[in-house]
Design an enzyme around this catalytic site. Structure first.
Site, PDB file in Angstrom:
ATOM      1  N   ARG A 121       0.814  -1.223   0.000  1.00  0.00           N
ATOM      2  CA  ARG A 121       0.000   0.000   0.000  1.00  0.00           C
ATOM      3  C   ARG A 121       0.852   1.280   0.000  1.00  0.00           C
ATOM      4  NH1 ARG A 121      -3.277  -3.311   3.489  1.00  0.00           N
ATOM      5  NH2 ARG A 121      -5.180  -3.924   2.397  1.00  0.00           N
ATOM      6  N   LYS A 143       4.096  11.585 -10.893  1.00  0.00           N
ATOM      7  CA  LYS A 143       3.190  10.821 -11.752  1.00  0.00           C
ATOM      8  C   LYS A 143       3.859   9.502 -12.116  1.00  0.00           C
ATOM      9  CE  LYS A 143       0.295  14.219 -14.133  1.00  0.00           C
ATOM     10  NZ  LYS A 143      -0.081  14.738 -15.475  1.00  0.00           N
ATOM     11  N   GLU A 185      10.921  18.253 -24.241  1.00  0.00           N
ATOM     12  CA  GLU A 185      10.293  18.601 -22.960  1.00  0.00           C
ATOM     13  C   GLU A 185      10.882  19.887 -22.388  1.00  0.00           C
ATOM     14  OE1 GLU A 185       7.721  17.346 -21.602  1.00  0.00           O
ATOM     15  OE2 GLU A 185       7.522  15.234 -22.172  1.00  0.00           O
ATOM     16  N   LYS A 227       8.989  23.025 -13.466  1.00  0.00           N
ATOM     17  CA  LYS A 227       8.055  21.970 -13.085  1.00  0.00           C
ATOM     18  C   LYS A 227       7.771  22.013 -11.590  1.00  0.00           C
ATOM     19  CE  LYS A 227       6.573  17.339 -13.993  1.00  0.00           C
ATOM     20  NZ  LYS A 227       6.762  16.089 -14.757  1.00  0.00           N
ATOM     21  N   GLU A 237      -3.331  17.860 -10.384  1.00  0.00           N
ATOM     22  CA  GLU A 237      -4.023  18.372 -11.562  1.00  0.00           C
ATOM     23  C   GLU A 237      -5.479  18.694 -11.256  1.00  0.00           C
ATOM     24  OE1 GLU A 237      -3.958  16.483 -15.659  1.00  0.00           O
ATOM     25  OE2 GLU A 237      -1.828  16.383 -15.196  1.00  0.00           O
ATOM     26  N   ARG A 242      -1.523  22.276 -13.512  1.00  0.00           N
ATOM     27  CA  ARG A 242      -0.587  21.236 -13.912  1.00  0.00           C
ATOM     28  C   ARG A 242      -0.912  20.674 -15.292  1.00  0.00           C
ATOM     29  NH1 ARG A 242       2.097  16.353 -10.258  1.00  0.00           N
ATOM     30  NH2 ARG A 242       3.379  15.554 -11.956  1.00  0.00           N
ATOM     31  N   ASN A 246       0.875  19.292 -20.094  1.00  0.00           N
ATOM     32  CA  ASN A 246       0.512  18.315 -21.115  1.00  0.00           C
ATOM     33  C   ASN A 246       0.509  18.914 -22.520  1.00  0.00           C
ATOM     34  OD1 ASN A 246       0.023  16.118 -19.291  1.00  0.00           O
ATOM     35  ND2 ASN A 246      -1.886  17.103 -18.701  1.00  0.00           N
ATOM     36  N   HIS A 249       0.996  16.667 -25.479  1.00  0.00           N
ATOM     37  CA  HIS A 249       0.939  15.270 -25.044  1.00  0.00           C
ATOM     38  C   HIS A 249      -0.320  14.535 -25.515  1.00  0.00           C
ATOM     39  CE1 HIS A 249       4.336  16.480 -22.668  1.00  0.00           C
ATOM     40  NE2 HIS A 249       4.450  15.294 -22.133  1.00  0.00           N
ATOM     41  N   HIS A 253       0.651  11.290 -27.301  1.00  0.00           N
ATOM     42  CA  HIS A 253       0.267   9.974 -26.783  1.00  0.00           C
ATOM     43  C   HIS A 253      -0.538   9.190 -27.823  1.00  0.00           C
ATOM     44  CE1 HIS A 253       0.646  11.178 -22.251  1.00  0.00           C
ATOM     45  NE2 HIS A 253       1.802  11.006 -22.841  1.00  0.00           N
ATOM     46  N   HIS A 267       9.156   9.059 -26.924  1.00  0.00           N
ATOM     47  CA  HIS A 267       8.148   9.922 -26.297  1.00  0.00           C
ATOM     48  C   HIS A 267       8.426  11.402 -26.580  1.00  0.00           C
ATOM     49  CE1 HIS A 267       5.240  11.523 -23.515  1.00  0.00           C
ATOM     50  NE2 HIS A 267       6.186  12.132 -22.842  1.00  0.00           N
TER      51      HIS A 267
END
Length: 366
Positions: A121, A143, A185, A227, A237, A242, A246, A249, A253, A267
């Site tokens: 956990r 993330k 990036e 960042k 987000e 935030r 993206n 992205h 993606h 990427h």
């Protein structure tokens, strides 16, 4: 050596940036007081280059580190390797005070971080990013995720590392293509809200990628600070701040998913193409000047990044369908990051699918 603090309520941590950090890693990790076995997740390529240095550093600091070596490539960021790594760690011994160290690029960082988030956990983990892209983006901000058949990063968590060690020395072993992918990036931070930094990227990008150590350090530090500000303001987000990270992205993606994450498109390369698409759509909607879109495309091309989708990504309808599975979809509508010009990005929730389809159609005809 530069330290940037990611300021979060009760979970703040430092991103150390500089050369020689791999040799210091054991001492820095020991200061976090891990208990039991230290689990080092890496891939075969990185292991050949850097694993022994990390293990020697851990041994010198009195830590018992067990390596878990995975295949390189995006395919390792999957259900099967999530299970594989989890079972290896459980078999080697783990307790709540244990720690996972992610030694690698974004794939290893995301996978190991997700395992850490779910192991018992949630146990602590440390990021040691070995690619430029991971140093300026994926290792910072918490993330973590794996890919699924439905799309990229659709199963994951927000799970902050305890420490990030961005050793600039490891970048010396990277192929130029990987460095360029990371640059996408870096430039993105300028495109979001810092036009002066984008101008700096235009002036210094080729030299930084060619090996200018001072420029490379400046680019990494500036990106991490950018960042850090965003993550501190909107960790999960929830406010939309935030989401600006993206930029490019949603398109990127979809391109990666269309190609089946086969490595044809890194990427960062997908993000570069996606940023060009975001500017093209913004121009089509009358939001941004054409000159800014041309500037973005020219900069990416100048540093050797692709600006158009490769063959084999399908048609406009296929890409639009992939975007519909994006985790940023809200109320059945795709959420885009668009722009009013360089440094003026914003979140758009009301873009007509017809406009997106038309832009994609024009792009795919080029």
């Amino acid at each position: 050596m530069t330290d940037v603090t990611i300021a979060l309520d009760g979970r703040s941590y430092d991103v150390a940036i500089g050369r020689g950090l791999l040799e210091e890693a054991g001492a820095r990790i020991a200061a976090l007081k891990p208990k039991g076995v230290l689990h080092v997740a890496t891939d075969a390529t990185v292991a050949d280059l850097h694993l022994q240095a990390l293990l020697a550093s851990c041994e010198a600091a009195g830590l018992r580190a067990v390596p878990h070596i995975l295949p390189p490539g995006e395919a390792s960021k999957s259900w099967s390797f999530y299970e594989d790594l989890s079972e290896r760690i459980l078999a080697a011994g783990v307790e709540r005070g244990s720690m996972i160290v992610a030694l690698g690029g974004g794939v290893i960082g995301d996978l190991a971080g997700f395992v850490a988030a779910t192991m018992l956990r949630g146990i602590d983990f440390v990021q040691i990013p070995t690619t430029l892209l991971a140093q300026v983006d994926s290792s910072v901000g918490g993330k973590v995720a794996i890919d699924t058949k439905a799309g990229k990063n659709l199963v994951g968590a927000f799970w902050q590392p305890r420490l990030v060690l961005a050793d600039l020395g490891v970048l010396d072993s990277l192929p130029l293509r990987e460095l360029r992918a990371g640059w996408a990036e870096i430039a993105k931070y300028g495109l979001i809200d810092d036009p002066a930094f984008f101008a700096w990227c235009e002036a210094n990008g080729k030299a930084a990628l060619a090996g200018d150590d001072a420029l490379r350090a400046q680019a990494v530090a500036h990106s991490v600070r950018a960042k850090a500000r965003v993550v501190a303001a909107d960790e999960r987000e929830s406010s939309g701040v935030r989401a600006l990270l993206n930029l490019g992205h949603t398109f990127g993606h979809a391109l990666e998913s269309a190609l089946g994450f086969d490595g044809q498109l890194l990427h960062g390369e997908a993000v570069a193409i996606g940023c060009c698409m975001a500017f093209d759509l913004s121009v089509r909607l009358g939001l941004a000047p054409l000159e800014d879109a041309q500037r973005v495309r020219a900069h990416f091309a100048n540093v050797g990044l692709p600006t158009e989708p490769p063959a084999g990504v399908g048609d406009a309808d296929a890409l639009l369908a992939l975007m519909q599975t994006d985790k940023k979809v809200a109320d059945g509508r795709i959420v885009f990051v668009l722009t009013r010009g360089i440094g003026r990005a914003f979140v758009a929730r009301d873009v007509s699918p017809d406009d997106v389809r038309a832009m994609l159609g024009d792009t795919l005809k080029k």
